[in-house]
Motif scaffolding. Structure first.
Motif, short mmCIF file in Angstrom:
data_model
loop_
_atom_site.label_atom_id
_atom_site.label_comp_id
_atom_site.label_asym_id
_atom_site.label_seq_id
_atom_site.Cartn_x
_atom_site.Cartn_y
_atom_site.Cartn_z
N SER A 59 14.51 -7.98 -11.55
CA SER A 59 14.41 -6.52 -11.43
C SER A 59 15.75 -5.88 -11.05
N ILE A 60 16.69 -6.68 -10.59
CA ILE A 60 18.02 -6.17 -10.23
C ILE A 60 18.83 -6.03 -11.51
N PRO A 61 19.47 -4.89 -11.74
CA PRO A 61 20.27 -4.75 -12.96
C PRO A 61 21.29 -5.89 -13.07
N GLU A 62 21.40 -6.44 -14.26
CA GLU A 62 22.24 -7.62 -14.48
C GLU A 62 23.69 -7.39 -14.03
N THR A 63 24.18 -6.18 -14.19
CA THR A 63 25.58 -5.90 -13.84
C THR A 63 25.85 -6.03 -12.34
N ILE A 64 24.80 -5.91 -11.51
CA ILE A 64 25.01 -6.04 -10.06
C ILE A 64 24.17 -7.16 -9.46
N ARG A 65 23.53 -7.97 -10.31
CA ARG A 65 22.66 -9.05 -9.83
C ARG A 65 23.49 -10.12 -9.12
N PRO A 66 23.14 -10.45 -7.88
CA PRO A 66 23.89 -11.47 -7.13
C PRO A 66 23.55 -12.88 -7.61
N HIS A 67 24.45 -13.82 -7.35
CA HIS A 67 24.12 -15.21 -7.67
C HIS A 67 23.16 -15.74 -6.61
N LYS A 68 22.37 -16.73 -6.98
CA LYS A 68 21.30 -17.23 -6.11
C LYS A 68 21.77 -18.24 -5.07
#
Length: 127
Positions: A59-68
């Motif tokens: 659900s987090i926009p890919e451009t700001i999605r953090p690594h897991k």
């Protein structure tokens, strides 16, 4: 037959190395603010790596999605409109030097007070 088996092993690709998780920067009781969004909070739990649903992560926009593969923090969070619980990656948190108390109702249930800018866990909650 032995030759075929050895040949199969030689063709097997080595497994990709697993990156070690990023060490935690913050600890329970630290007051932090979000790097991008206007909220702050106090940490009440830490996951050494992402431990939420894939649906949440997607659900987090890919451009700001953090690594897991980094710590994720559970916060008693607040902004100017409300108090809520937030789940935030380490890369998106900064220390909050503001010094103002966090007004979330969960803070008084879990913490007994503050010292040195950090909230102190109640004795009955400590593991």
């Amino acid at each position: 037959m032995t030759h075929e088996w050895k040949s199969m092993i030689a063709r097997t690709a080595p497994e990709a190395p697993v990156e070690a998780p990023t060490p935690a920067t913050f600890t329970i009781g630290d007051v932090v603010k979000h790097r991008v969004f206007p909220f702050r909070g106090v940490i009440f739990d830490v996951d050494p790596v992402f431990n939420n649903t894939d649906e949440w992560w997607q659900s987090i926009p890919e451009t700001i999605r953090p690594h897991k593969n980094q710590p994720f923090y559970h916060l008693f969070a607040e902004n100017e409109e409300s108090a809520y619980v937030a789940y935030v990656s380490q890369q998106n948190l900064l220390p909050d030097p503001d010094g103002d108390p966090i007004g979330h109702p969960g803070v008084t249930q879990m913490f007994s007070g503050r010292a040195g800018g950090r909230y102190l866990l109640r004795n009955q909650i400590r593991n």
